[in-house]
Motif scaffolding. Structure first.
Motif, short mmCIF file in Angstrom:
data_model
loop_
_atom_site.label_atom_id
_atom_site.label_comp_id
_atom_site.label_asym_id
_atom_site.label_seq_id
_atom_site.Cartn_x
_atom_site.Cartn_y
_atom_site.Cartn_z
N LYS A 90 0.83 -1.21 0.00
CA LYS A 90 0.00 0.00 0.00
C LYS A 90 0.87 1.26 0.00
O LYS A 90 0.53 2.27 -0.63
N THR A 91 2.01 1.19 0.70
CA THR A 91 2.94 2.32 0.69
C THR A 91 3.47 2.55 -0.72
O THR A 91 3.57 3.69 -1.19
N ILE A 92 3.82 1.47 -1.41
CA ILE A 92 4.33 1.57 -2.79
C ILE A 92 3.27 2.16 -3.71
O ILE A 92 3.56 3.04 -4.53
N GLU A 93 2.03 1.71 -3.55
CA GLU A 93 0.95 2.26 -4.37
C GLU A 93 0.76 3.75 -4.11
O GLU A 93 0.58 4.54 -5.04
N ARG A 94 0.82 4.13 -2.83
CA ARG A 94 0.61 5.53 -2.47
C ARG A 94 1.73 6.41 -3.03
O ARG A 94 1.47 7.48 -3.62
N PHE A 95 2.95 5.97 -2.86
CA PHE A 95 4.06 6.80 -3.35
C PHE A 95 4.14 6.81 -4.87
O PHE A 95 4.61 7.79 -5.46
N SER A 96 3.66 5.76 -5.51
CA SER A 96 3.58 5.76 -6.98
C SER A 96 2.62 6.85 -7.44
O SER A 96 2.89 7.58 -8.41
N GLN A 97 1.49 6.97 -6.75
CA GLN A 97 0.51 8.00 -7.08
C GLN A 97 1.09 9.40 -6.83
O GLN A 97 0.89 10.32 -7.63
N GLU A 98 1.79 9.55 -5.70
CA GLU A 98 2.37 10.85 -5.37
C GLU A 98 3.47 11.24 -6.35
O GLU A 98 3.61 12.41 -6.70
N ALA A 99 4.24 10.27 -6.80
CA ALA A 99 5.29 10.56 -7.78
C ALA A 99 4.69 11.06 -9.09
O ALA A 99 5.24 11.94 -9.75
N ALA A 100 3.53 10.50 -9.44
CA ALA A 100 2.87 10.90 -10.68
C ALA A 100 2.23 12.28 -10.58
O ALA A 100 2.14 13.00 -11.58
N SER A 101 1.79 12.66 -9.38
CA SER A 101 1.00 13.89 -9.24
C SER A 101 1.80 15.11 -8.79
O SER A 101 1.34 16.24 -8.94
N ASN A 102 2.99 14.90 -8.23
CA ASN A 102 3.77 16.03 -7.72
C ASN A 102 4.76 16.57 -8.74
O ASN A 102 5.06 15.92 -9.75
N LYS A 103 5.26 17.77 -8.46
CA LYS A 103 6.21 18.43 -9.35
C LYS A 103 7.57 18.57 -8.67
O LYS A 103 7.72 18.27 -7.48
N PHE A 104 8.54 19.02 -9.43
CA PHE A 104 9.90 19.25 -8.93
C PHE A 104 9.86 20.21 -7.75
O PHE A 104 9.13 21.21 -7.77
N PRO A 105 10.68 19.94 -6.70
CA PRO A 105 11.57 18.79 -6.48
C PRO A 105 10.93 17.70 -5.63
O PRO A 105 11.57 16.68 -5.37
N VAL A 106 9.67 17.91 -5.21
CA VAL A 106 8.99 16.89 -4.39
C VAL A 106 8.90 15.57 -5.16
O VAL A 106 9.12 14.50 -4.60
N LYS A 107 8.63 15.68 -6.46
CA LYS A 107 8.52 14.49 -7.30
C LYS A 107 9.79 13.63 -7.21
O LYS A 107 9.72 12.40 -7.05
N GLN A 108 10.96 14.27 -7.30
CA GLN A 108 12.22 13.54 -7.27
C GLN A 108 12.45 12.86 -5.91
O GLN A 108 12.94 11.73 -5.84
N VAL A 109 12.10 13.56 -4.83
CA VAL A 109 12.26 12.97 -3.50
C VAL A 109 11.33 11.78 -3.33
O VAL A 109 11.72 10.73 -2.81
N GLN B 109 10.21 9.84 -5.65
CA GLN B 109 10.71 8.71 -6.44
C GLN B 109 11.86 7.99 -5.74
O GLN B 109 11.98 6.76 -5.81
N SER B 110 12.68 8.74 -5.02
CA SER B 110 13.75 8.13 -4.24
C SER B 110 13.17 7.28 -3.11
O SER B 110 13.62 6.16 -2.84
N ILE B 111 12.15 7.81 -2.45
CA ILE B 111 11.50 7.07 -1.36
C ILE B 111 10.79 5.84 -1.92
O ILE B 111 10.80 4.77 -1.30
N LEU B 112 10.18 5.97 -3.09
CA LEU B 112 9.51 4.84 -3.73
C LEU B 112 10.50 3.73 -4.05
O LEU B 112 10.22 2.54 -3.83
N ALA B 113 11.66 4.11 -4.56
CA ALA B 113 12.69 3.11 -4.85
C ALA B 113 13.08 2.36 -3.58
O ALA B 113 13.21 1.13 -3.58
N GLU B 114 13.26 3.10 -2.49
CA GLU B 114 13.60 2.47 -1.21
C GLU B 114 12.48 1.56 -0.73
O GLU B 114 12.74 0.48 -0.17
#
Length: 265
Positions: free
Chosen positions: A36-55, A57-62
């Motif tokens: 569920k965390t992965i799903e949530r951060f995937s959604q946030e990565a898609a909806s946010n802009k620089f530089p939050v988006k990049q952070v 994506q790093s958290i999603l990778a982890e």
């Protein structure tokens, strides 16, 4: 409430803090929390802009790697033939490693812009470390590139690699930055070679800091590269090359406080 307020006010630091707190609470309370965390951060990565988006994506990778570590035995029993699209419950180690690699690379997109963002702006999500150690990661690029490099150096993540198309067995990779930065890395023909990405981003980060007023961040990066390459390469003279470079660094930076770190090695 904090999340919605941060979203409304476009407060990136507080938004990220709220997301991290929500995911921690979810991990304590819910089954399949990592998925569920992965799903949530995937959604946030898609909806946010620089530089939050990049952070994000790093958290999603982890998060993908945390999922692997929590389910290591089951995942190691799976094969590529069982992988079904985005169904995380069917993924093998290779699929998870690719997801980690993809998101760490995306986290470093717009690198030049990330280098202009001071890490202090995101103090709410930066935990641990002393004031001196914080100086080694002055920008969001530094913060994110070190997170990525730590994964790229992960030998367990690279075990699924079928063939070694890029080798770090080059004595120049054990030289100090003035020589290393003049060394052209061979073209990478394998988008899945973690050693290549580790060396590439160590090189990029050293280049970023080579003209700093104080060399602390540069020395820290050099020592990380030298230590990793020394442990990983197969060269008959690697010990003498490693020692020669450490002595060169110690001599070069004898008047700098960071020289003590070189002496420690």
């Amino acid at each position: 409430v904090i999340y919605q307020k941060a979203k409304t006010e476009s407060n990136g630091a507080q938004l990220l803090k709220a997301l991290l707190n929500q995911s921690k609470f979810q991990n304590y309370k819910e089954e399949n929390s990592l998925q569920k965390t992965i799903e949530r951060f995937s959604q946030e990565a898609a909806s946010n802009k620089f530089p939050v988006k990049q952070v994000v994506q790093s958290i999603l990778a982890e998060a993908y790697w945390n999922y692997y570590e929590a389910n290591r035995w089951q995942i190691q029993q799976r094969s590529k033939l069982e992988v079904k699209g985005s169904d995380l419950a069917t993924w093998d180690l290779s699929a998870i490693t690719q997801a980690c690699l993809k998101n760490y690379l995306l986290s470093l997109s717009q690198a030049d812009s990330l280098k202009q963002v001071k890490v202090d702006m995101y103090e709410p999500i930066i935990t641990g470390g002393t004031l001196d150690s914080r100086k080694l990661r002055p920008t969001m690029y530094d913060f994110l590139v070190h997170r990525a490099i730590n994964f790229f150096k992960n030998s367990e993540a690279g075990v699924t690699h079928p063939a070694e198309t890029f080798s770090i067995n080059n004595p120049l990779y054990l030289d100090w930055h003035k020589t290393f930065l003049q060394t052209t890395l061979p073209q990478n023909t394998d988008s899945f070679n973690l050693n290549y990405f580790a060396l590439k981003f160590l090189r990029d980060a050293e280049a970023f800091h080579q003209n700093d007023e104080t060399p602390n961040a540069l020395i820290d990066l050099e020592l990380e590269r030298l230590n990793w390459v020394h442990k990983s390469v197969i060269l008959a003279d690697k010990d003498s090359l490693y020692l020669q470079t450490l002595q060169k660094l110690e001599t070069q930076y004898t008047s700098q406080s960071a020289s003590a770190e070189v002496s420690y090695y």
